[in-house]
Every structure is written in structure tokens, then in C-alpha cells.
Write a protein that holds these residues in place. Structure first.
Motif, PDB file in Angstrom:
ATOM      1  N   VAL A  13      54.378  44.513  26.192  1.00  0.00           N
ATOM      2  CA  VAL A  13      52.917  44.631  26.191  1.00  0.00           C
ATOM      3  C   VAL A  13      52.283  43.248  26.090  1.00  0.00           C
ATOM      4  O   VAL A  13      51.314  42.939  26.802  1.00  0.00           O
ATOM      5  CB  VAL A  13      52.444  45.556  25.040  1.00  0.00           C
ATOM      6  CG1 VAL A  13      50.938  45.490  24.862  1.00  0.00           C
ATOM      7  CG2 VAL A  13      52.882  46.982  25.304  1.00  0.00           C
ATOM      8  N   VAL A  14      52.821  42.402  25.220  1.00  0.00           N
ATOM      9  CA  VAL A  14      52.288  41.044  25.078  1.00  0.00           C
ATOM     10  C   VAL A  14      52.449  40.275  26.387  1.00  0.00           C
ATOM     11  O   VAL A  14      51.545  39.540  26.809  1.00  0.00           O
ATOM     12  CB  VAL A  14      52.980  40.312  23.905  1.00  0.00           C
ATOM     13  CG1 VAL A  14      52.655  38.830  23.912  1.00  0.00           C
ATOM     14  CG2 VAL A  14      52.579  40.935  22.580  1.00  0.00           C
ATOM     15  N   ALA A  15      53.583  40.437  27.051  1.00  0.00           N
ATOM     16  CA  ALA A  15      53.818  39.746  28.321  1.00  0.00           C
ATOM     17  C   ALA A  15      52.822  40.215  29.387  1.00  0.00           C
ATOM     18  O   ALA A  15      52.294  39.403  30.151  1.00  0.00           O
ATOM     19  CB  ALA A  15      55.251  39.976  28.788  1.00  0.00           C
ATOM     20  N   VAL A  16      52.561  41.510  29.453  1.00  0.00           N
ATOM     21  CA  VAL A  16      51.605  42.040  30.436  1.00  0.00           C
ATOM     22  C   VAL A  16      50.203  41.503  30.153  1.00  0.00           C
ATOM     23  O   VAL A  16      49.486  41.093  31.074  1.00  0.00           O
ATOM     24  CB  VAL A  16      51.619  43.591  30.421  1.00  0.00           C
ATOM     25  CG1 VAL A  16      50.453  44.158  31.197  1.00  0.00           C
ATOM     26  CG2 VAL A  16      52.930  44.099  30.969  1.00  0.00           C
ATOM     27  N   ILE A  17      49.806  41.466  28.893  1.00  0.00           N
ATOM     28  CA  ILE A  17      48.488  40.939  28.534  1.00  0.00           C
ATOM     29  C   ILE A  17      48.389  39.463  28.916  1.00  0.00           C
ATOM     30  O   ILE A  17      47.375  39.012  29.454  1.00  0.00           O
ATOM     31  CB  ILE A  17      48.218  41.144  27.030  1.00  0.00           C
ATOM     32  CG1 ILE A  17      48.028  42.637  26.735  1.00  0.00           C
ATOM     33  CG2 ILE A  17      47.001  40.349  26.574  1.00  0.00           C
ATOM     34  CD1 ILE A  17      47.968  42.971  25.269  1.00  0.00           C
ATOM     35  N   TYR A  18      49.462  38.713  28.669  1.00  0.00           N
ATOM     36  CA  TYR A  18      49.462  37.285  29.015  1.00  0.00           C
ATOM     37  C   TYR A  18      49.322  37.086  30.524  1.00  0.00           C
ATOM     38  O   TYR A  18      48.552  36.251  30.987  1.00  0.00           O
ATOM     39  CB  TYR A  18      50.747  36.629  28.517  1.00  0.00           C
ATOM     40  CG  TYR A  18      50.910  35.218  29.008  1.00  0.00           C
ATOM     41  CD1 TYR A  18      50.163  34.187  28.455  1.00  0.00           C
ATOM     42  CD2 TYR A  18      51.782  34.921  30.058  1.00  0.00           C
ATOM     43  CE1 TYR A  18      50.288  32.892  28.920  1.00  0.00           C
ATOM     44  CE2 TYR A  18      51.913  33.631  30.527  1.00  0.00           C
ATOM     45  CZ  TYR A  18      51.162  32.620  29.958  1.00  0.00           C
ATOM     46  OH  TYR A  18      51.289  31.352  30.425  1.00  0.00           O
ATOM     47  N   VAL A  19      50.059  37.851  31.303  1.00  0.00           N
ATOM     48  CA  VAL A  19      50.004  37.710  32.758  1.00  0.00           C
ATOM     49  C   VAL A  19      48.617  38.067  33.278  1.00  0.00           C
ATOM     50  O   VAL A  19      48.063  37.361  34.128  1.00  0.00           O
ATOM     51  CB  VAL A  19      51.098  38.575  33.429  1.00  0.00           C
ATOM     52  CG1 VAL A  19      50.876  38.675  34.922  1.00  0.00           C
ATOM     53  CG2 VAL A  19      52.471  38.012  33.124  1.00  0.00           C
ATOM     54  N   LEU A  20      48.031  39.136  32.776  1.00  0.00           N
ATOM     55  CA  LEU A  20      46.694  39.535  33.219  1.00  0.00           C
ATOM     56  C   LEU A  20      45.655  38.471  32.857  1.00  0.00           C
ATOM     57  O   LEU A  20      44.810  38.118  33.687  1.00  0.00           O
ATOM     58  CB  LEU A  20      46.304  40.885  32.607  1.00  0.00           C
ATOM     59  CG  LEU A  20      47.067  42.092  33.151  1.00  0.00           C
ATOM     60  CD1 LEU A  20      46.668  43.348  32.401  1.00  0.00           C
ATOM     61  CD2 LEU A  20      46.799  42.261  34.636  1.00  0.00           C
ATOM     62  N   SER A  21      45.708  37.961  31.642  1.00  0.00           N
ATOM     63  CA  SER A  21      44.728  36.951  31.246  1.00  0.00           C
ATOM     64  C   SER A  21      44.927  35.666  32.041  1.00  0.00           C
ATOM     65  O   SER A  21      43.962  34.989  32.382  1.00  0.00           O
ATOM     66  CB  SER A  21      44.812  36.669  29.747  1.00  0.00           C
ATOM     67  OG  SER A  21      46.011  36.003  29.434  1.00  0.00           O
ATOM     68  N   SER A  22      46.153  35.326  32.369  1.00  0.00           N
ATOM     69  CA  SER A  22      46.432  34.141  33.162  1.00  0.00           C
ATOM     70  C   SER A  22      45.858  34.291  34.572  1.00  0.00           C
ATOM     71  O   SER A  22      45.261  33.352  35.110  1.00  0.00           O
ATOM     72  CB  SER A  22      47.935  33.906  33.237  1.00  0.00           C
ATOM     73  OG  SER A  22      48.236  32.865  34.104  1.00  0.00           O
ATOM     74  N   MET A  23      46.021  35.459  35.168  1.00  0.00           N
ATOM     75  CA  MET A  23      45.494  35.695  36.510  1.00  0.00           C
ATOM     76  C   MET A  23      43.972  35.628  36.515  1.00  0.00           C
ATOM     77  O   MET A  23      43.371  35.037  37.419  1.00  0.00           O
ATOM     78  CB  MET A  23      45.966  37.051  37.031  1.00  0.00           C
ATOM     79  CG  MET A  23      47.438  37.090  37.367  1.00  0.00           C
ATOM     80  SD  MET A  23      48.050  38.738  37.716  1.00  0.00           S
ATOM     81  CE  MET A  23      47.011  39.240  39.060  1.00  0.00           C
ATOM     82  N   ILE A  24      43.327  36.221  35.521  1.00  0.00           N
ATOM     83  CA  ILE A  24      41.867  36.217  35.446  1.00  0.00           C
ATOM     84  C   ILE A  24      41.357  34.795  35.249  1.00  0.00           C
ATOM     85  O   ILE A  24      40.401  34.365  35.898  1.00  0.00           O
ATOM     86  CB  ILE A  24      41.381  37.149  34.320  1.00  0.00           C
ATOM     87  CG1 ILE A  24      41.658  38.609  34.702  1.00  0.00           C
ATOM     88  CG2 ILE A  24      39.902  36.947  34.041  1.00  0.00           C
ATOM     89  CD1 ILE A  24      41.445  39.588  33.578  1.00  0.00           C
ATOM     90  N   SER A  25      42.013  34.049  34.374  1.00  0.00           N
ATOM     91  CA  SER A  25      41.613  32.676  34.106  1.00  0.00           C
ATOM     92  C   SER A  25      41.764  31.812  35.356  1.00  0.00           C
ATOM     93  O   SER A  25      40.897  30.991  35.671  1.00  0.00           O
ATOM     94  CB  SER A  25      42.454  32.100  32.973  1.00  0.00           C
ATOM     95  OG  SER A  25      42.169  30.749  32.789  1.00  0.00           O
TER      96      SER A  25
END
Length: 52
Positions: free
Chosen positions: A12-24
Motif C-alpha cells: 500500500v505504501v509503495a502504491v501511494i508513493y508511485v501515485l504521488s510521484s506520478m502526480i508530482s
């Protein structure tokens, strides 16, 4: 379930990190493109004004 809890949390933490990285990255790209095109004028307008 108890044995896999840490893997679920890490997933879950990895998915949140990837999503926030893409948005940023997308927001950063949008800012750069706006900055680049901010003072853009078409070359044809400049030529017409020069010819007058």
C-alpha cells in the motif's frame, strides 16, 4: 493473514508513493511548459510589425 500483514502494508505504501510521484511529475511538467510558453509570440506577427 498475520504473516502477510507487513507485505500488505508495504504494498500500500509503495502504491501511494508511485501515485504521488506520478502526480508530482505531471504538475512539474505543466509548470515548466507554461513557463516556456509564457512570453511566446508568433513569428508571423513580428514580421508583419517589422514590415510596416
Amino acid at each position: 493473514m498475520g504473516n502477510y500483514t507487513i507485505y500488505i502494508i508495504l504494498g500500500v505504501v509503495a502504491v501511494i508513493y508511485v501515485l504521488s510521484s506520478m502526480i508530482s511529475r505531471r504538475q512539474s511538467k505543466d509548470r515548466k511548459s507554461r513557463k516556456f510558453m509564457d512570453n511566446y509570440e508568433s513569428p508571423k506577427k513580428e514580421e508583419k510589425e517589422r514590415d510596416r
